[in-house]
Design a protein around this motif. Structure first.
Motif, PDB file in Angstrom:
ATOM      1  N   ILE A   3       0.822  -1.208   0.000  1.00  0.00           N
ATOM      2  CA  ILE A   3       0.000   0.000   0.000  1.00  0.00           C
ATOM      3  C   ILE A   3       0.855   1.256   0.000  1.00  0.00           C
ATOM      4  CG2 ILE A   3      -1.686   1.314   1.352  1.00  0.00           C
ATOM      5  CD1 ILE A   3      -2.966  -1.319   2.141  1.00  0.00           C
ATOM      6  N   SER A   4       2.051   1.187   0.548  1.00  0.00           N
ATOM      7  CA  SER A   4       2.907   2.376   0.609  1.00  0.00           C
ATOM      8  C   SER A   4       3.286   2.892  -0.780  1.00  0.00           C
ATOM      9  CB  SER A   4       4.180   2.083   1.413  1.00  0.00           C
ATOM     10  OG  SER A   4       4.985   1.129   0.742  1.00  0.00           O
ATOM     11  N   ARG A   5       3.115   2.074  -1.788  1.00  0.00           N
ATOM     12  CA  ARG A   5       3.431   2.481  -3.164  1.00  0.00           C
ATOM     13  C   ARG A   5       2.273   3.215  -3.841  1.00  0.00           C
ATOM     14  NH1 ARG A   5       6.541  -2.948  -5.248  1.00  0.00           N
ATOM     15  NH2 ARG A   5       8.040  -2.988  -3.549  1.00  0.00           N
ATOM     16  N   LYS A   8      -2.855   1.943  -8.013  1.00  0.00           N
ATOM     17  CA  LYS A   8      -4.137   2.293  -8.632  1.00  0.00           C
ATOM     18  C   LYS A   8      -5.150   1.186  -8.408  1.00  0.00           C
ATOM     19  CE  LYS A   8      -2.144   5.227 -12.162  1.00  0.00           C
ATOM     20  NZ  LYS A   8      -1.916   5.430 -13.596  1.00  0.00           N
ATOM     21  N   VAL A   9      -4.642  -0.045  -8.320  1.00  0.00           N
ATOM     22  CA  VAL A   9      -5.471  -1.219  -8.054  1.00  0.00           C
ATOM     23  C   VAL A   9      -4.806  -2.015  -6.940  1.00  0.00           C
ATOM     24  CG1 VAL A   9      -6.407  -3.361  -8.991  1.00  0.00           C
ATOM     25  CG2 VAL A   9      -6.257  -1.341 -10.452  1.00  0.00           C
ATOM     26  N   LEU A  10      -5.607  -2.408  -5.963  1.00  0.00           N
ATOM     27  CA  LEU A  10      -5.101  -3.194  -4.843  1.00  0.00           C
ATOM     28  C   LEU A  10      -5.818  -4.538  -4.830  1.00  0.00           C
ATOM     29  CD1 LEU A  10      -3.482  -3.469  -2.187  1.00  0.00           C
ATOM     30  CD2 LEU A  10      -5.428  -2.419  -1.028  1.00  0.00           C
ATOM     31  N   LEU A  11      -5.077  -5.612  -4.973  1.00  0.00           N
ATOM     32  CA  LEU A  11      -5.621  -6.958  -4.866  1.00  0.00           C
ATOM     33  C   LEU A  11      -5.259  -7.471  -3.479  1.00  0.00           C
ATOM     34  CD1 LEU A  11      -6.893  -9.580  -5.827  1.00  0.00           C
ATOM     35  CD2 LEU A  11      -4.715 -10.144  -6.918  1.00  0.00           C
ATOM     36  N   ALA A  12      -6.275  -7.663  -2.652  1.00  0.00           N
ATOM     37  CA  ALA A  12      -6.063  -8.122  -1.278  1.00  0.00           C
ATOM     38  C   ALA A  12      -6.632  -9.532  -1.154  1.00  0.00           C
ATOM     39  CB  ALA A  12      -6.745  -7.168  -0.296  1.00  0.00           C
ATOM     40  N   SER A  13      -5.761 -10.511  -1.076  1.00  0.00           N
ATOM     41  CA  SER A  13      -6.177 -11.903  -0.979  1.00  0.00           C
ATOM     42  C   SER A  13      -5.999 -12.384   0.456  1.00  0.00           C
ATOM     43  CB  SER A  13      -5.344 -12.750  -1.934  1.00  0.00           C
ATOM     44  OG  SER A  13      -5.730 -14.099  -1.848  1.00  0.00           O
ATOM     45  N   ILE A  31      -7.222  -0.626   3.830  1.00  0.00           N
ATOM     46  CA  ILE A  31      -7.960  -0.964   2.606  1.00  0.00           C
ATOM     47  C   ILE A  31      -9.019   0.093   2.328  1.00  0.00           C
ATOM     48  CG2 ILE A  31      -9.606  -2.611   1.607  1.00  0.00           C
ATOM     49  CD1 ILE A  31      -7.941  -4.842   2.988  1.00  0.00           C
ATOM     50  N   ILE A  32      -9.728   0.508   3.362  1.00  0.00           N
ATOM     51  CA  ILE A  32     -10.749   1.551   3.216  1.00  0.00           C
ATOM     52  C   ILE A  32     -10.116   2.866   2.782  1.00  0.00           C
ATOM     53  CG2 ILE A  32     -12.399   2.975   4.507  1.00  0.00           C
ATOM     54  CD1 ILE A  32     -13.022   0.351   6.117  1.00  0.00           C
ATOM     55  N   GLU A  33      -8.969   3.207   3.342  1.00  0.00           N
ATOM     56  CA  GLU A  33      -8.270   4.439   2.948  1.00  0.00           C
ATOM     57  C   GLU A  33      -7.887   4.406   1.474  1.00  0.00           C
ATOM     58  OE1 GLU A  33      -4.970   4.881   5.623  1.00  0.00           O
ATOM     59  OE2 GLU A  33      -6.275   5.256   7.341  1.00  0.00           O
ATOM     60  N   GLY A  38      -9.298   6.445  -4.077  1.00  0.00           N
ATOM     61  CA  GLY A  38      -9.648   6.249  -5.480  1.00  0.00           C
ATOM     62  C   GLY A  38      -9.089   4.992  -6.101  1.00  0.00           C
ATOM     63  N   ALA A  39      -8.373   4.205  -5.322  1.00  0.00           N
ATOM     64  CA  ALA A  39      -7.828   2.953  -5.848  1.00  0.00           C
ATOM     65  C   ALA A  39      -8.951   1.937  -6.015  1.00  0.00           C
ATOM     66  CB  ALA A  39      -6.761   2.393  -4.905  1.00  0.00           C
ATOM     67  N   GLY A  40      -8.843   1.112  -7.037  1.00  0.00           N
ATOM     68  CA  GLY A  40      -9.756  -0.020  -7.175  1.00  0.00           C
ATOM     69  C   GLY A  40      -9.285  -1.119  -6.244  1.00  0.00           C
ATOM     70  N   VAL A  41     -10.191  -1.690  -5.488  1.00  0.00           N
ATOM     71  CA  VAL A  41      -9.821  -2.740  -4.532  1.00  0.00           C
ATOM     72  C   VAL A  41     -10.579  -4.014  -4.877  1.00  0.00           C
ATOM     73  CG1 VAL A  41      -9.796  -3.453  -2.115  1.00  0.00           C
ATOM     74  CG2 VAL A  41      -9.399  -1.052  -2.701  1.00  0.00           C
ATOM     75  N   LEU A  42      -9.832  -5.084  -5.085  1.00  0.00           N
ATOM     76  CA  LEU A  42     -10.414  -6.401  -5.291  1.00  0.00           C
ATOM     77  C   LEU A  42     -10.051  -7.231  -4.064  1.00  0.00           C
ATOM     78  CD1 LEU A  42     -11.880  -8.489  -7.025  1.00  0.00           C
ATOM     79  CD2 LEU A  42      -9.676  -9.010  -8.081  1.00  0.00           C
ATOM     80  N   LEU A  43     -11.060  -7.578  -3.296  1.00  0.00           N
ATOM     81  CA  LEU A  43     -10.866  -8.324  -2.053  1.00  0.00           C
ATOM     82  C   LEU A  43     -11.282  -9.772  -2.279  1.00  0.00           C
ATOM     83  CD1 LEU A  43     -10.375  -8.439   1.043  1.00  0.00           C
ATOM     84  CD2 LEU A  43     -12.774  -7.792   1.324  1.00  0.00           C
ATOM     85  N   VAL A  44     -10.382 -10.688  -2.019  1.00  0.00           N
ATOM     86  CA  VAL A  44     -10.663 -12.124  -2.091  1.00  0.00           C
ATOM     87  C   VAL A  44     -10.518 -12.653  -0.682  1.00  0.00           C
ATOM     88  CG1 VAL A  44      -9.974 -14.343  -3.076  1.00  0.00           C
ATOM     89  CG2 VAL A  44      -9.736 -12.239  -4.430  1.00  0.00           C
TER      90      VAL A  44
END
Length: 94
Positions: A3-5, A8-13, A31-33, A38-44
């Protein structure tokens, strides 16, 4: 760390598997932040409570196919999600 980077898209598995409650709350907040930034978050995740707490929309897969989509996650229930996870297509999803 990822997340420190500022992705634009965060995949959290399974982001909180094996961590204590304090660490889980920290991960959820981050994740909420990212979502709010504005990042897209895909949570698995297999944790239904985590899924319901963090998701704006839920898509359930069954045998490689989309079994259903839940857009109103504030009123979704674990029973509804469980039916979709079991391949029952008639579960109310709106």
């Amino acid at each position: 760390r990822e997340i420190s980077r500022r992705p634009k898209v965060l995949l959290a598995s399974h982001p909180t598997r094996g961590v204590d409650i304090g660490a889980s709350l920290f991960v959820h907040q981050r994740i909420i932040e990212e979502r709010d930034r504005g990042a897209g978050v895909l949570l698995v995740t297999a944790d239904l409570d985590e899924l319901l707490a963090l998701s704006d929309r839920i898509v359930i897969m069954y045998r490689g196919q989309i079994a259903g989509e839940v857009r109103d996650t504030h009123h979704a229930t674990s029973e509804q999600l469980g039916l979709l996870m079991g391949g029952v297509k008639s579960a109310k999803t709106e």
